[in-house]
Design an enzyme around this catalytic site. Structure first.
Site, PDB file in Angstrom:
ATOM      1  N   LEU A  85       0.812  -1.225   0.000  1.00  0.00           N
ATOM      2  CA  LEU A  85       0.000   0.000   0.000  1.00  0.00           C
ATOM      3  C   LEU A  85       0.839   1.266   0.000  1.00  0.00           C
ATOM      4  CD1 LEU A  85      -1.555  -2.130   2.246  1.00  0.00           C
ATOM      5  CD2 LEU A  85      -3.313  -0.426   1.857  1.00  0.00           C
ATOM      6  N   THR A 134      -5.760   1.925  -7.415  1.00  0.00           N
ATOM      7  CA  THR A 134      -6.853   2.902  -7.363  1.00  0.00           C
ATOM      8  C   THR A 134      -7.678   2.904  -8.640  1.00  0.00           C
ATOM      9  OG1 THR A 134      -7.261   5.283  -7.311  1.00  0.00           O
ATOM     10  CG2 THR A 134      -5.146   4.619  -8.156  1.00  0.00           C
ATOM     11  N   ASP A 135      -8.917   3.374  -8.534  1.00  0.00           N
ATOM     12  CA  ASP A 135      -9.760   3.509  -9.737  1.00  0.00           C
ATOM     13  C   ASP A 135      -9.291   4.662 -10.620  1.00  0.00           C
ATOM     14  OD1 ASP A 135     -10.570   5.670  -8.160  1.00  0.00           O
ATOM     15  OD2 ASP A 135     -12.703   5.198  -8.222  1.00  0.00           O
ATOM     16  N   GLU A 136      -8.415   5.541 -10.082  1.00  0.00           N
ATOM     17  CA  GLU A 136      -8.002   6.720 -10.866  1.00  0.00           C
ATOM     18  C   GLU A 136      -7.204   6.334 -12.106  1.00  0.00           C
ATOM     19  OE1 GLU A 136      -6.645  10.181  -8.849  1.00  0.00           O
ATOM     20  OE2 GLU A 136      -7.993   9.877  -7.164  1.00  0.00           O
ATOM     21  N   TYR A 160      -0.230  11.575 -10.073  1.00  0.00           N
ATOM     22  CA  TYR A 160      -0.512  10.487  -9.122  1.00  0.00           C
ATOM     23  C   TYR A 160      -1.061   9.267  -9.860  1.00  0.00           C
ATOM     24  CZ  TYR A 160      -3.338   7.655  -5.924  1.00  0.00           C
ATOM     25  OH  TYR A 160      -3.900   6.588  -5.258  1.00  0.00           O
ATOM     26  N   LYS A 164       0.492   5.473 -10.413  1.00  0.00           N
ATOM     27  CA  LYS A 164      -0.168   4.232  -9.964  1.00  0.00           C
ATOM     28  C   LYS A 164      -0.407   3.310 -11.169  1.00  0.00           C
ATOM     29  CE  LYS A 164      -1.520   3.202  -6.374  1.00  0.00           C
ATOM     30  NZ  LYS A 164      -0.924   2.531  -5.177  1.00  0.00           N
ATOM     31  N   ASP A 290     -10.309  25.533  -9.806  1.00  0.00           N
ATOM     32  CA  ASP A 290     -10.394  24.083  -9.936  1.00  0.00           C
ATOM     33  C   ASP A 290      -9.003  23.434  -9.917  1.00  0.00           C
ATOM     34  OD1 ASP A 290     -11.691  21.707 -10.189  1.00  0.00           O
ATOM     35  OD2 ASP A 290     -12.543  22.092 -12.167  1.00  0.00           O
TER      36      ASP A 290
HETATM   37  P1  NAD Z   1      -1.682   7.433   2.937  1.00  0.00           P
HETATM   38  O1  NAD Z   1      -1.041   8.585   2.250  1.00  0.00           O
HETATM   39  O2  NAD Z   1      -2.607   7.687   4.076  1.00  0.00           O
HETATM   40  O3  NAD Z   1      -0.551   6.442   3.479  1.00  0.00           O
HETATM   41  C1  NAD Z   1       0.577   6.108   2.721  1.00  0.00           C
HETATM   42  C2  NAD Z   1       1.580   5.433   3.634  1.00  0.00           C
HETATM   43  O4  NAD Z   1       2.717   5.057   2.837  1.00  0.00           O
HETATM   44  C3  NAD Z   1       2.100   6.349   4.739  1.00  0.00           C
HETATM   45  O5  NAD Z   1       2.120   5.639   5.969  1.00  0.00           O
HETATM   46  C4  NAD Z   1       3.513   6.705   4.292  1.00  0.00           C
HETATM   47  O6  NAD Z   1       4.402   6.955   5.364  1.00  0.00           O
HETATM   48  C5  NAD Z   1       3.903   5.456   3.509  1.00  0.00           C
HETATM   49  N1  NAD Z   1       4.944   5.747   2.500  1.00  0.00           N
HETATM   50  C6  NAD Z   1       4.942   6.746   1.577  1.00  0.00           C
HETATM   51  N2  NAD Z   1       6.088   6.703   0.857  1.00  0.00           N
HETATM   52  C7  NAD Z   1       6.804   5.650   1.322  1.00  0.00           C
HETATM   53  C8  NAD Z   1       8.069   5.081   0.973  1.00  0.00           C
HETATM   54  N3  NAD Z   1       8.835   5.625   0.018  1.00  0.00           N
HETATM   55  N4  NAD Z   1       8.485   3.981   1.639  1.00  0.00           N
HETATM   56  C9  NAD Z   1       7.724   3.425   2.629  1.00  0.00           C
HETATM   57  N5  NAD Z   1       6.544   3.940   3.013  1.00  0.00           N
HETATM   58  C10 NAD Z   1       6.075   5.037   2.371  1.00  0.00           C
HETATM   59  O7  NAD Z   1      -2.397   6.585   1.789  1.00  0.00           O
HETATM   60  P2  NAD Z   1      -3.787   5.797   1.789  1.00  0.00           P
HETATM   61  O8  NAD Z   1      -4.864   6.731   1.450  1.00  0.00           O
HETATM   62  O9  NAD Z   1      -3.862   4.955   3.014  1.00  0.00           O
HETATM   63  O10 NAD Z   1      -3.554   4.846   0.508  1.00  0.00           O
HETATM   64  C11 NAD Z   1      -2.864   3.611   0.647  1.00  0.00           C
HETATM   65  C12 NAD Z   1      -2.809   2.935  -0.717  1.00  0.00           C
HETATM   66  O11 NAD Z   1      -4.119   2.736  -1.220  1.00  0.00           O
HETATM   67  C13 NAD Z   1      -2.076   3.755  -1.778  1.00  0.00           C
HETATM   68  O12 NAD Z   1      -1.325   2.873  -2.573  1.00  0.00           O
HETATM   69  C14 NAD Z   1      -3.189   4.398  -2.588  1.00  0.00           C
HETATM   70  O13 NAD Z   1      -2.789   4.616  -3.921  1.00  0.00           O
HETATM   71  C15 NAD Z   1      -4.259   3.329  -2.500  1.00  0.00           C
HETATM   72  N6  NAD Z   1      -5.659   3.808  -2.590  1.00  0.00           N
HETATM   73  C16 NAD Z   1      -6.102   4.814  -1.785  1.00  0.00           C
HETATM   74  C17 NAD Z   1      -7.443   5.207  -1.831  1.00  0.00           C
HETATM   75  C18 NAD Z   1      -7.990   6.305  -0.941  1.00  0.00           C
HETATM   76  O14 NAD Z   1      -9.143   6.707  -1.133  1.00  0.00           O
HETATM   77  N7  NAD Z   1      -7.259   6.802   0.023  1.00  0.00           N
HETATM   78  C19 NAD Z   1      -8.301   4.574  -2.737  1.00  0.00           C
HETATM   79  C20 NAD Z   1      -7.806   3.559  -3.564  1.00  0.00           C
HETATM   80  C21 NAD Z   1      -6.479   3.168  -3.465  1.00  0.00           C
HETATM   81  O1  DAU Z   2     -10.413   7.315  -6.245  1.00  0.00           O
HETATM   82  C1  DAU Z   2      -9.430   6.845  -5.363  1.00  0.00           C
HETATM   83  C2  DAU Z   2      -8.528   7.994  -4.971  1.00  0.00           C
HETATM   84  O2  DAU Z   2      -9.274   8.840  -4.101  1.00  0.00           O
HETATM   85  C3  DAU Z   2      -7.247   7.542  -4.295  1.00  0.00           C
HETATM   86  O3  DAU Z   2      -6.485   6.800  -5.203  1.00  0.00           O
HETATM   87  C4  DAU Z   2      -6.429   8.755  -3.812  1.00  0.00           C
HETATM   88  O4  DAU Z   2      -5.293   8.310  -3.093  1.00  0.00           O
HETATM   89  C5  DAU Z   2      -7.319   9.582  -2.904  1.00  0.00           C
HETATM   90  O5  DAU Z   2      -6.612  10.751  -2.503  1.00  0.00           O
HETATM   91  C6  DAU Z   2      -8.615   9.977  -3.607  1.00  0.00           C
HETATM   92  O6  DAU Z   2      -8.375  10.926  -4.687  1.00  0.00           O
HETATM   93  P1  DAU Z   2      -9.325  12.188  -4.936  1.00  0.00           P
HETATM   94  O7  DAU Z   2      -8.543  13.209  -5.649  1.00  0.00           O
HETATM   95  O8  DAU Z   2     -10.621  11.778  -5.502  1.00  0.00           O
HETATM   96  O9  DAU Z   2      -9.599  12.601  -3.385  1.00  0.00           O
HETATM   97  P2  DAU Z   2      -9.585  14.005  -2.630  1.00  0.00           P
HETATM   98  O10 DAU Z   2     -10.067  13.751  -1.245  1.00  0.00           O
HETATM   99  O11 DAU Z   2      -8.316  14.745  -2.805  1.00  0.00           O
HETATM  100  O12 DAU Z   2     -10.724  14.820  -3.416  1.00  0.00           O
HETATM  101  C7  DAU Z   2     -12.058  14.337  -3.526  1.00  0.00           C
HETATM  102  C8  DAU Z   2     -12.831  15.318  -4.393  1.00  0.00           C
HETATM  103  O13 DAU Z   2     -12.975  16.564  -3.689  1.00  0.00           O
HETATM  104  C9  DAU Z   2     -12.133  15.678  -5.701  1.00  0.00           C
HETATM  105  O14 DAU Z   2     -13.106  15.843  -6.726  1.00  0.00           O
HETATM  106  C10 DAU Z   2     -11.448  16.998  -5.407  1.00  0.00           C
HETATM  107  C11 DAU Z   2     -12.379  17.642  -4.398  1.00  0.00           C
HETATM  108  N1  DAU Z   2     -11.730  18.523  -3.405  1.00  0.00           N
HETATM  109  C12 DAU Z   2     -10.685  18.026  -2.690  1.00  0.00           C
HETATM  110  C13 DAU Z   2     -10.039  18.792  -1.752  1.00  0.00           C
HETATM  111  C14 DAU Z   2      -8.854  18.244  -0.973  1.00  0.00           C
HETATM  112  C15 DAU Z   2     -12.199  19.822  -3.175  1.00  0.00           C
HETATM  113  O15 DAU Z   2     -13.173  20.275  -3.819  1.00  0.00           O
HETATM  114  N2  DAU Z   2     -11.556  20.579  -2.244  1.00  0.00           N
HETATM  115  C16 DAU Z   2     -10.478  20.136  -1.527  1.00  0.00           C
HETATM  116  O16 DAU Z   2      -9.921  20.907  -0.697  1.00  0.00           O
END
Ligand code: NAD
Ligand code: DAU
Length: 352
Positions: A85, A134-136, A160, A164, A290
């Site tokens: 992760l 991720t779905d992105e 990003y 991925k 935006d």
């Molecule tokens: P996060 O940013 O909260 O956590 C990332 C973790 O990775 C942190 O603990 C950080 O210290 C560690 N990390 C970063 N760089 C590193 C490195 N070089 N070596 C070792 N550790 C490192 O992220 P998250 O939101 O928990 O996402 C975790 C995974 O899930 C990611 O791969 C992300 O792409 C994927 N993902 C996230 C979401 C979401 O909505 N947050 C959705 C789909 C997939």
């Molecule tokens: O879809 C999965 C992804 O979801 C993960 O892979 C990423 O790690 C995670 O960060 C997330 O990406 P998004 O860009 O969708 O999430 P974020 O929370 O940054 O933003 C959600 C939506 O809200 C997006 O359309 C941008 C908008 N936004 C976000 C922030 C931080 C705002 O309008 N204002 C803000 O300040």
């Protein structure tokens, strides 16, 4: 003690990783869990206070870009499974510093793949490299009824999602070229406790609490498909144990929300729980420039996961968001420590 499996979970100190580590440490005492994390700004070991003394839990502070140390960790702990992760995860940061994303998300993943390939090439153990994505990577949908399926062509737009997507390609290449046993899941937006308050939901809850402006990008019309984080980790558990080697599984909530509608639900929930007048905090909404390359709509078709492995989201969104808001209100110290950076000082003494 000899464990049934030695599982390396990378990024276990982050948001989703810490939920996954907690689930595996508690549910599977027969597994040894090695949480490997660099502890970037997003990694916070206080997320794992409740499991840090469990006999099947270990933490190593390592950067996934450090190939030699990764090899040593594999040897020291006899790693036979990986759930990967660790990543730079915030889109806005990737726009400012794309190199960091290529380094960690692409090169870091390649280091892990190559280490696993070398370590496992002559073993008959039950090995698995599970890549959490991720779905992105699928790009952006129009405002219609289409959904991302496992067959949707990759079309990333942000640094990003490009990083991925690249890591996903490397994972599949290691399967096709070297026969590495891999599985990938691509999940939609997660929400829940312990999420770093730079992402929409915790950032806005924190700002509503502190009466600070709520920066809505563009017109707030972008759509995301939200999933409760524990539903994601439950899916990972299932795919880890029952997923087909070489396959990809989409994970999503069938729960699409336009940003501005979601923000109004958050405002209503926080105002209610704080005893403010309904809608009082709507005055904090501030429309700002935006995000560059802002994807319009994400929506996941997770029917493969449902049909093959029986997974479904367990929480209705209204229930999940109320649970989440309550957590942040009850854990304001966690929020304050993270926004002031204090959480880092405590663990810096231990891990440097
Ligand atoms: P996060 O940013 O909260 O956590 C990332 C973790 O990775 C942190 O603990 C950080 O210290 C560690 N990390 C970063 N760089 C590193 C490195 N070089 N070596 C070792 N550790 C490192 O992220 P998250 O939101 O928990 O996402 C975790 C995974 O899930 C990611 O791969 C992300 O792409 C994927 N993902 C996230 C979401 C979401 O909505 N947050 C959705 C789909 C997939
Ligand atoms: O879809 C999965 C992804 O979801 C993960 O892979 C990423 O790690 C995670 O960060 C997330 O990406 P998004 O860009 O969708 O999430 P974020 O929370 O940054 O933003 C959600 C939506 O809200 C997006 O359309 C941008 C908008 N936004 C976000 C922030 C931080 C705002 O309008 N204002 C803000 O300040």
């Amino acid at each position: 003690m000899r464990f049934q499996r030695n599982i390396l979970i990378t990024g276990g100190a982050g948001f989703i990783g810490s939920h996954l580590v907690r689930l595996f440490v508690n549910k599977y005492p027969e597994y040894q869990i090695i949480n490997l994390d660099k502890l970037t700004y997003a990694g916070n070991l206080s997320n794992l206070k409740d499991v840090e003394n469990k006999p099947n839990y270990n933490f190593v502070k390592v950067d996934i870009c450090d190939f030699e140390t990764i090899q040593k960790v594999f040897a020291d702990y006899q790693i036979n499974s990986v759930i990967h992760l660790a990543a730079e995860s915030h889109v806005d940061r990737s726009i400012k510093d794309p190199f960091a994303f290529a380094k960690t998300n692409v090169m870091g993943t390649l280091n892990l793949l190559e280490t696993a390939r070398q370590a496992w090439q002559n073993t008959e153990n039950q090995n698995l490299f599970y890549h959490v994505s991720t779905d992105e990577v699928y790009g952006s949908l129009e405002f219609d009824n289409t959904l991302f399926t496992e067959e949707t062509k990759y079309d990333p737009h942000s640094p990003y999602s490009a990083s991925k997507a690249s890591s996903d390609h490397f994972v599949r290449a290691y399967h096709d070229t070297y026969g590495l046993p891999i599985v990938i899941s691509n999940c939609s937006n997660n929400y829940g406790s312990f999420q770093f308050p730079e992402k929409l939901i915790p950032l806005f809850i924190n700002n509503i609490l502190k009466n600070k402006p709520l920066p809505v990008y563009g017109k707030g019309e972008n759509v995301r498909d939200w999933l409760f984080v524990e539903d994601h980790t439950r899916a990972i558990d299932l795919i880890f144990h029952k997923g087909k080697i070489g396959d990809t599984y989409n994970i999503g909530g069938f729960n699409e929300w336009k940003n501005i509608d979601l923000i109004k639900v958050m405002i209503k929930t926080v105002d209610k729980l704080l005893g403010r007048q309904e809608g009082e905090s709507e005055k904090l909404i501030t429309y700002v420039t935006d995000r560059a390359g802002h994807d319009l709509r994400y929506a996941i078709d997770s029917s493969k996961l449902k049909n093959e492995l029986g997974w479904e989201p367990s929480l209705q969104f209204e229930e999940g968001i109320e649970k989440t808001v309550r957590w942040y209100l009850e854990n304001q110290e966690w929020l304050d420590n993270i926004t002031s950076g204090d959480y880092r000082k405590y663990y810096q003494e231990m891990y440097g």
